[in-house]
Scaffold this motif. Sequence first.
Motif, PDB file in Angstrom:
ATOM      1  N   LEU A 171       0.832  -1.209   0.000  1.00 27.74           N
ATOM      2  CA  LEU A 171       0.000   0.000   0.000  1.00 27.74           C
ATOM      3  C   LEU A 171       0.861   1.253   0.000  1.00 27.74           C
ATOM      4  CD1 LEU A 171      -2.756  -1.085   2.561  1.00 27.74           C
ATOM      5  CD2 LEU A 171      -3.097  -0.625   0.111  1.00 27.74           C
ATOM      6  N   PHE A 172       1.990   1.193   0.695  1.00 26.19           N
ATOM      7  CA  PHE A 172       2.920   2.323   0.720  1.00 26.19           C
ATOM      8  C   PHE A 172       3.530   2.549  -0.663  1.00 26.19           C
ATOM      9  CE2 PHE A 172       7.355   3.715   1.112  1.00 26.19           C
ATOM     10  CZ  PHE A 172       7.173   4.959   1.694  1.00 26.19           C
ATOM     11  N   LEU A 173       3.845   1.455  -1.369  1.00 25.01           N
ATOM     12  CA  LEU A 173       4.454   1.567  -2.697  1.00 25.01           C
ATOM     13  C   LEU A 173       3.444   2.016  -3.737  1.00 25.01           C
ATOM     14  CD1 LEU A 173       6.661  -1.665  -2.746  1.00 25.01           C
ATOM     15  CD2 LEU A 173       7.486   0.704  -2.651  1.00 25.01           C
ATOM     16  N   SER A 174       2.253   1.329  -3.746  1.00 22.70           N
ATOM     17  CA  SER A 174       1.250   1.672  -4.751  1.00 22.70           C
ATOM     18  C   SER A 174      -0.106   1.130  -4.321  1.00 22.70           C
ATOM     19  CB  SER A 174       1.618   1.092  -6.115  1.00 22.70           C
ATOM     20  OG  SER A 174       0.555   1.273  -7.039  1.00 22.70           O
ATOM     21  N   VAL A 175      -1.023   2.025  -4.052  1.00 21.95           N
ATOM     22  CA  VAL A 175      -2.382   1.610  -3.648  1.00 21.95           C
ATOM     23  C   VAL A 175      -3.076   0.931  -4.806  1.00 21.95           C
ATOM     24  CG1 VAL A 175      -4.639   2.441  -2.893  1.00 21.95           C
ATOM     25  CG2 VAL A 175      -2.553   3.448  -1.932  1.00 21.95           C
ATOM     26  N   LEU A 177      -1.803  -0.850  -7.403  1.00 28.17           N
ATOM     27  CA  LEU A 177      -1.342  -2.224  -7.632  1.00 28.17           C
ATOM     28  C   LEU A 177      -1.806  -3.158  -6.500  1.00 28.17           C
ATOM     29  CD1 LEU A 177       2.307  -1.686  -8.961  1.00 28.17           C
ATOM     30  CD2 LEU A 177       0.197  -2.094 -10.258  1.00 28.17           C
ATOM     31  N   THR A 178      -1.851  -2.625  -5.291  1.00 34.53           N
ATOM     32  CA  THR A 178      -2.308  -3.431  -4.148  1.00 34.53           C
ATOM     33  C   THR A 178      -3.772  -3.817  -4.313  1.00 34.53           C
ATOM     34  OG1 THR A 178      -0.773  -2.258  -2.693  1.00 34.53           O
ATOM     35  CG2 THR A 178      -2.544  -3.502  -1.643  1.00 34.53           C
ATOM     36  N   LEU A 179      -4.597  -2.865  -4.753  1.00 39.11           N
ATOM     37  CA  LEU A 179      -6.024  -3.151  -4.942  1.00 39.11           C
ATOM     38  C   LEU A 179      -6.230  -4.215  -6.018  1.00 39.11           C
ATOM     39  CD1 LEU A 179      -7.560   0.445  -4.681  1.00 39.11           C
ATOM     40  CD2 LEU A 179      -7.675  -1.414  -3.005  1.00 39.11           C
ATOM     41  N   ILE A 180      -5.398  -4.184  -7.051  1.00 38.10           N
ATOM     42  CA  ILE A 180      -5.499  -5.211  -8.100  1.00 38.10           C
ATOM     43  C   ILE A 180      -5.253  -6.594  -7.506  1.00 38.10           C
ATOM     44  CG2 ILE A 180      -4.386  -6.117 -10.183  1.00 38.10           C
ATOM     45  CD1 ILE A 180      -3.933  -3.231 -11.066  1.00 38.10           C
ATOM     46  N   THR A 181      -4.231  -6.680  -6.645  1.00 36.34           N
ATOM     47  CA  THR A 181      -3.924  -7.965  -6.001  1.00 36.34           C
ATOM     48  C   THR A 181      -5.064  -8.409  -5.095  1.00 36.34           C
ATOM     49  OG1 THR A 181      -1.563  -7.447  -6.056  1.00 36.34           O
ATOM     50  CG2 THR A 181      -2.272  -9.181  -4.543  1.00 36.34           C
ATOM     51  N   SER A 272      -2.791 -12.851 -10.766  1.00 34.98           N
ATOM     52  CA  SER A 272      -2.844 -11.505 -10.175  1.00 34.98           C
ATOM     53  C   SER A 272      -1.561 -10.729 -10.474  1.00 34.98           C
ATOM     54  CB  SER A 272      -3.065 -11.611  -8.658  1.00 34.98           C
ATOM     55  OG  SER A 272      -1.902 -12.091  -8.009  1.00 34.98           O
ATOM     56  N   GLN A 273      -0.418 -11.417 -10.411  1.00 36.59           N
ATOM     57  CA  GLN A 273       0.852 -10.743 -10.718  1.00 36.59           C
ATOM     58  C   GLN A 273       0.907 -10.335 -12.185  1.00 36.59           C
ATOM     59  OE1 GLN A 273       3.533 -13.828  -9.179  1.00 36.59           O
ATOM     60  NE2 GLN A 273       4.236 -12.391  -7.607  1.00 36.59           N
ATOM     61  N   GLY A 274       0.376 -11.194 -13.052  1.00 36.87           N
ATOM     62  CA  GLY A 274       0.364 -10.854 -14.481  1.00 36.87           C
ATOM     63  C   GLY A 274      -0.513  -9.646 -14.756  1.00 36.87           C
ATOM     64  N   VAL A 275      -1.701  -9.629 -14.151  1.00 34.22           N
ATOM     65  CA  VAL A 275      -2.614  -8.489 -14.333  1.00 34.22           C
ATOM     66  C   VAL A 275      -1.978  -7.225 -13.763  1.00 34.22           C
ATOM     67  CG1 VAL A 275      -4.847  -7.523 -13.637  1.00 34.22           C
ATOM     68  CG2 VAL A 275      -4.681  -9.931 -14.326  1.00 34.22           C
ATOM     69  N   MET A 276      -1.320  -7.360 -12.598  1.00 34.15           N
ATOM     70  CA  MET A 276      -0.678  -6.208 -11.966  1.00 34.15           C
ATOM     71  C   MET A 276       0.441  -5.645 -12.855  1.00 34.15           C
ATOM     72  SD  MET A 276       0.906  -5.918  -8.115  1.00 34.15           S
ATOM     73  CE  MET A 276       2.208  -7.090  -8.446  1.00 34.15           C
ATOM     74  N   LEU A 277       1.236  -6.536 -13.472  1.00 31.76           N
ATOM     75  CA  LEU A 277       2.331  -6.098 -14.332  1.00 31.76           C
ATOM     76  C   LEU A 277       1.807  -5.412 -15.590  1.00 31.76           C
ATOM     77  CD1 LEU A 277       5.355  -6.025 -14.911  1.00 31.76           C
ATOM     78  CD2 LEU A 277       5.144  -8.296 -15.946  1.00 31.76           C
ATOM     79  N   VAL A 278       0.785  -6.004 -16.188  1.00 33.29           N
ATOM     80  CA  VAL A 278       0.196  -5.405 -17.394  1.00 33.29           C
ATOM     81  C   VAL A 278      -0.378  -4.028 -17.089  1.00 33.29           C
ATOM     82  CG1 VAL A 278      -1.702  -5.610 -19.071  1.00 33.29           C
ATOM     83  CG2 VAL A 278      -0.294  -7.606 -18.526  1.00 33.29           C
ATOM     84  N   ALA A 279      -1.097  -3.931 -15.954  1.00 33.20           N
ATOM     85  CA  ALA A 279      -1.692  -2.650 -15.568  1.00 33.20           C
ATOM     86  C   ALA A 279      -0.607  -1.610 -15.321  1.00 33.20           C
ATOM     87  CB  ALA A 279      -2.539  -2.835 -14.309  1.00 33.20           C
ATOM     88  N   PHE A 284      -0.308   2.600 -15.678  1.00 32.09           N
ATOM     89  CA  PHE A 284       0.283   3.386 -14.595  1.00 32.09           C
ATOM     90  C   PHE A 284       1.759   3.697 -14.834  1.00 32.09           C
ATOM     91  CE2 PHE A 284      -2.642   0.314 -12.200  1.00 32.09           C
ATOM     92  CZ  PHE A 284      -3.767   1.110 -12.428  1.00 32.09           C
ATOM     93  N   LYS A 285       2.228   3.570 -16.115  1.00 34.74           N
ATOM     94  CA  LYS A 285       3.657   3.694 -16.362  1.00 34.74           C
ATOM     95  C   LYS A 285       4.185   5.105 -16.096  1.00 34.74           C
ATOM     96  CE  LYS A 285       2.963   4.329 -21.368  1.00 34.74           C
ATOM     97  NZ  LYS A 285       3.322   3.796 -22.694  1.00 34.74           N
ATOM     98  N   GLU A 286       3.307   6.079 -16.190  1.00 33.44           N
ATOM     99  CA  GLU A 286       3.760   7.446 -15.987  1.00 33.44           C
ATOM    100  C   GLU A 286       4.086   7.726 -14.524  1.00 33.44           C
ATOM    101  OE1 GLU A 286       4.418   9.472 -18.356  1.00 33.44           O
ATOM    102  OE2 GLU A 286       3.650   8.127 -19.914  1.00 33.44           O
ATOM    103  N   SER A 287       3.353   7.035 -13.633  1.00 32.63           N
ATOM    104  CA  SER A 287       3.508   7.339 -12.204  1.00 32.63           C
ATOM    105  C   SER A 287       4.353   6.313 -11.460  1.00 32.63           C
ATOM    106  CB  SER A 287       2.121   7.419 -11.539  1.00 32.63           C
ATOM    107  OG  SER A 287       1.424   6.176 -11.696  1.00 32.63           O
TER     108      SER A 287
END
Length: 594
Positions: A171-175, A177-181, A272-279, A284-287
């Motif tokens: 959650l500290f790193l990215s809310v 990506l965490t929600l996707i997981t 979930s990791q695959g979806v998170m990486l694709v997303a 989210f590549k800009e941020s």
Amino acid sequence: MAKNRNTYNEDELLEQEFNVGQLKRLLSYVKKYKKQMILALIVILTSAVANLMMPIMMKFVIDDYIPNKNVHAIITASIVFILIIILSSISMKFRIRYMAKIGNGVIKDIRSDIFNHIQKLSFSFYDSRPHGKILVRIVNYVNSLSELLSNGLINLIVDFFSFIVALIIMLFLSVKLTLITLIFVPLATWLIFLIKNKQRTSMQDVSTKQSNMNAYIHESISGMKVTQSFTREDVNLKVFEELMDDYQEKWMISRHYIALIFPIVKNIAITSQGVMLVAALLFFKESMTAGIIVAALGYSGSFWQPLLNISEFYNQLISASAYLERIFETIDIEPDIKDIPDAKPLGKINGDIKFENVVFGYEKDQIILNNFNLNIKAGEKIALVGPTGAGKTTVVNLVSRFYDINSGSITIDGVDISKVTLRSLRSQMGIMMQDTFIFSGTIIDNIRYGRLDATDNEVIEAAKVVKAHDFIKNMKDGYYTEVNERGTRLSVGQRQLISFARALLMNPAILILDEATSSIDTQSEKIIQEGLEKLLENRTSFVIAHRLSTIKQADRILVINNRGIEEMGSHDELLKKKGHYYDLYSAQLKFLQV
């Protein structure tokens, strides 16, 4: 004696729902090792925290140290990584050794409790089920808890801790990506619980079929001489193979459900990791930096691995629950025969025994003795004869309080035996059965079995009195000759002579001989007659015998028949009556003459 005897081919009844109380009860055994568990937990948590720092350190290496070419920081990070790996290895070795020791300690305590308890259970418990089904609970079922106790409990705490820490850092790193997981967690949980009931039922089936198979093995080994005598090996093998097939079928079904847990969680984790990486790469590549993505993926692994381990613990718990049912079910069986709350020790007895209006049956609708009355004076020798099943052995079983009477009373020296402690009652009785049980060990230890403080000289003197000394001293190692279980290398007569010495050494006030001389030949009988007279001297005794020549000197002979005493008197008195005893004695004389 019980009506509904559970045999090797009958499945035991099973609980339908998982009993949380069983887990709490198991944890009560773990409390004894609380300090050791806390120490192990501290070491393992320290290692877990160190491992959880690796992805966040990797983020700084990728995003800061490498772009800035900070060689010193990169080397430091590398050293830290190595130290964490070493710490994890040491921690793993400590956990395996320490938790195995704790788990084995808990298993030892449970096995001790169940063994101690079954020694208190009455004969009716053993009458109603195969001994193999009792054995499997003490050995196999308790052993099956090993993995749960050695790793499962500690892992559950550590994995839950790791899950929470990984979630917070994610959650500290990215809310986002965490929600996707987190979206995938309910799916995994739902699928796990979907198969839990079938998994539990399948493990219950496995434990039941294992119990049946073990019961048949025990019965077959015990009756191996009969099996070989009747050349029944092929038939027995076929029965055993059928039992094994039943066990294998249920075992494969249980493996199927157990094996589903890991791939379900693993596949959902990878998805979930695959979806998170694709997303992260598309939306989210800009941020996000490369370091954040790598760290998030790392913590995702740390996030799902605890879930996988927790599901595996649940797997172990479901498997163990089927065994816990049987273990605690046995410990919870109330002994039919036990001391009443205010039971008092029975003082040193003289041996006056009185049966007053005793009614007894092993089953309520099958009365063996009805309004049975008998007065016996201290030191009197009582012989019991009669048809098989008439109740001769029942009479002596009731004196020893191996069974409780339905109504009436039995007193010794005027004291109701139901109101005294069992230990104080039975410790003053010597009981010898036709099938004398010899334990594995030395002959001297077998004679000393009922009186552990007896000296070697006292043991030898007892053996001399009952005429056992001569054959013992001629054996390879004399009194220290090792005999195997049930004394199968000894003759029947030798086993019975050892039992006579055992009883004499105990010096009981009341002596019971239940067909104890029936397997001794005529020549041996003459040799031990003097010893038996010494054994019976100055003590109340019951002698059950089909060989009527051995009871001529009894003070009174009781013919037990038709739920009570049909005839009573001395040998000569009963012969003059020309009743049932006369017919029995005449028939035996005629048979011997033939």
